[in-house]
Structure formats: C-alpha cells, structure tokens
Write a protein that holds these residues in place. Structure first.
Motif, short mmCIF file in Angstrom:
data_model
loop_
_atom_site.label_atom_id
_atom_site.label_comp_id
_atom_site.label_asym_id
_atom_site.label_seq_id
_atom_site.Cartn_x
_atom_site.Cartn_y
_atom_site.Cartn_z
N THR A 53 0.44 -0.95 0.41
CA THR A 53 0.14 -0.15 0.28
C THR A 53 0.46 1.23 0.04
O THR A 53 0.04 2.19 0.06
CB THR A 53 -0.68 0.63 0.96
N ASP A 54 2.76 0.96 -0.43
CA ASP A 54 2.91 2.44 -0.20
C ASP A 54 3.98 2.79 -1.49
O ASP A 54 4.48 2.03 -2.42
CB ASP A 54 4.57 2.01 1.04
N GLU A 55 2.91 3.93 -2.00
CA GLU A 55 3.33 3.75 -4.09
C GLU A 55 4.93 4.46 -3.73
O GLU A 55 5.75 4.09 -4.70
CB GLU A 55 2.11 4.47 -4.09
N VAL A 56 5.33 5.23 -2.50
CA VAL A 56 6.47 6.28 -2.46
C VAL A 56 7.29 4.49 -2.95
O VAL A 56 8.48 4.79 -3.48
CB VAL A 56 6.78 6.77 -1.75
N ARG A 57 7.34 4.01 -1.49
CA ARG A 57 7.84 2.06 -1.63
C ARG A 57 8.30 1.86 -3.04
O ARG A 57 9.28 1.40 -3.52
CB ARG A 57 8.34 1.98 -0.44
N GLN A 58 6.93 1.73 -3.29
CA GLN A 58 6.64 0.65 -4.74
C GLN A 58 8.02 1.44 -5.95
O GLN A 58 8.26 0.86 -6.84
CB GLN A 58 5.80 1.04 -4.66
N ASN A 59 7.93 3.11 -6.38
CA ASN A 59 8.22 3.19 -7.07
C ASN A 59 9.67 3.63 -7.11
O ASN A 59 10.42 3.24 -8.06
CB ASN A 59 7.57 4.99 -6.57
N LEU A 60 10.62 3.77 -5.71
CA LEU A 60 11.83 3.98 -5.64
C LEU A 60 11.85 2.37 -5.44
O LEU A 60 13.54 2.36 -6.76
CB LEU A 60 11.94 4.11 -4.14
N MET A 61 11.52 1.19 -5.65
CA MET A 61 12.25 -0.12 -5.84
C MET A 61 12.16 -0.12 -7.55
O MET A 61 13.00 -0.76 -7.92
CB MET A 61 11.63 -0.99 -4.84
N ASP A 62 11.30 0.22 -8.14
CA ASP A 62 10.92 0.45 -9.47
C ASP A 62 11.87 0.88 -10.53
O ASP A 62 12.49 0.34 -11.73
CB ASP A 62 9.51 1.13 -9.77
N MET A 63 12.69 1.97 -9.71
CA MET A 63 14.03 2.41 -10.18
C MET A 63 15.24 1.25 -10.58
O MET A 63 15.40 1.75 -11.53
CB MET A 63 14.19 3.47 -9.23
N VAL A 64 15.50 0.50 -9.63
CA VAL A 64 16.23 -0.43 -9.83
C VAL A 64 15.80 -1.07 -10.71
O VAL A 64 16.88 -2.20 -10.56
CB VAL A 64 16.56 -0.16 -8.71
N VAL A 65 14.65 -2.09 -11.26
CA VAL A 65 14.34 -2.95 -12.17
C VAL A 65 14.02 -2.49 -13.46
O VAL A 65 13.64 -1.41 -13.96
CB VAL A 65 12.91 -3.35 -11.53
N PRO A 66 15.00 -3.65 -14.40
CA PRO A 66 14.71 -2.59 -16.16
C PRO A 66 13.48 -3.31 -16.29
O PRO A 66 12.47 -4.17 -15.55
CB PRO A 66 15.63 -3.62 -16.29
#
Length: 158
Positions: free
Chosen positions: A40-53
């Motif tokens: 439920t934490d879009e900020v953390r999700q977006n941060l993690m998505d930044m390192v995934v191709p």
C-alpha cells in the motif's frame, strides 16, 4: 501452477542485487514483492521500480493477496518472490504458495538477534520459522549473490 523460480528473504526487498543480479541469474521476468506494508506504499514501490529493468514486471501484493492470486499466474511468468521476513515466507507456504527454495540474503541485526553470517541475524522466532520451513520441505540457503558460495549451513542454527 505458478512458475516460482526462487523466493528471497531480504529486509531491503528490491535493490540492485535483487532487481538486476538475481533476476538475470534466475531468468525471471516478474518480481512479486509479498509484503503487507509495501503493498500500500506507492512511494516505496516507485523507489524499488527504479532499480528494476523495464522488461521485468513488478507486483506489490500483501501476503494474503499473494496467496490468493499466485495460482492465477500465466505459464510464461517466471516469478521471483521477495519477502521481508521468514515469517512472511512461512505464511505464504502455509497458505498454499508452492515455494520450494528460499534464499536468505539479508536479515538486519537488531537487539535480541544473533549474527550467523555477514548479512543474516536471527532470533528464536526466526529459528523456529526456518525449522518449520525445513520440515515443510523448503530448501534454505544463505547467499547474497548468485556467484557466491553458500556462506553458512542454516540447518546448524535451527
């Protein structure tokens, strides 16, 4: 049946080792982060998505939603599941998620925990949880990156 290639326990969830190194090694095309808070934490999700191709999909599900939907995965989804704690993995296994192998990558040291490897610290609840996972037939290994030898025999500590 879901094509779960491996499940990893890592307090950091998705970071460079997970989003690039492990994904490439496993040949995964989907990372499922099974974590109640991050789901439920879009900020953390977006941060993690930044390192995934971009070619790798990511899903952020609660533990219960993972249990409910993992069996609906398409045959071409090659899944790498990432959890925060061994207790979360046990909930998934007891909920019917077909996890056969767990890579223990990072469990931070804190009060009441014993450091058993350079990146893994456990308390009594963690030991009991690992023992239960082992009893359920789940293979357990401590390894930070794929080309590293298994650092510690976790079975000595449970």
């Amino acid at each position: 049946m879901a094509n779960i290639l491996m499940t990893r326990i890592d307090n950091r969830l998705v970071h460079g080792q997970v989003g690039v190194t492990w994904v490439n090694y496993l040949g995964a095309n989907l990372i499922v982060v099974a974590n109640d808070e991050v789901s439920t934490d879009e900020v953390r999700q977006n941060l993690m998505d930044m390192v995934v191709p971009d070619v790798i999909g990511t899903r952020y599900f609660s533990i219960q939603k993972t249990i409910d939907v993992i069996h609906m995965a398409a045959d071409d989804q090659l899944i790498f599941v990432v959890c925060d704690t061994p207790q979360d993995v046990l909930r998934l296994v007891e909920g019917g998620v077909p996890i056969k192998k767990v890579n223990i990558g990072n469990m931070h040291f804190s009060e009441g925990k014993e450091q058993i490897s350079s990146t893994v610290s456990v308390d009594e609840d963690d030991r009991k949880t690992f023992k239960r996972l082992h009893e359920l037939g789940v293979e357990l290994e401590i390894r930070r990156v794929p080309d590293e030898k298994i650092e510690v025999d976790i079975l000595k500590f449970i």
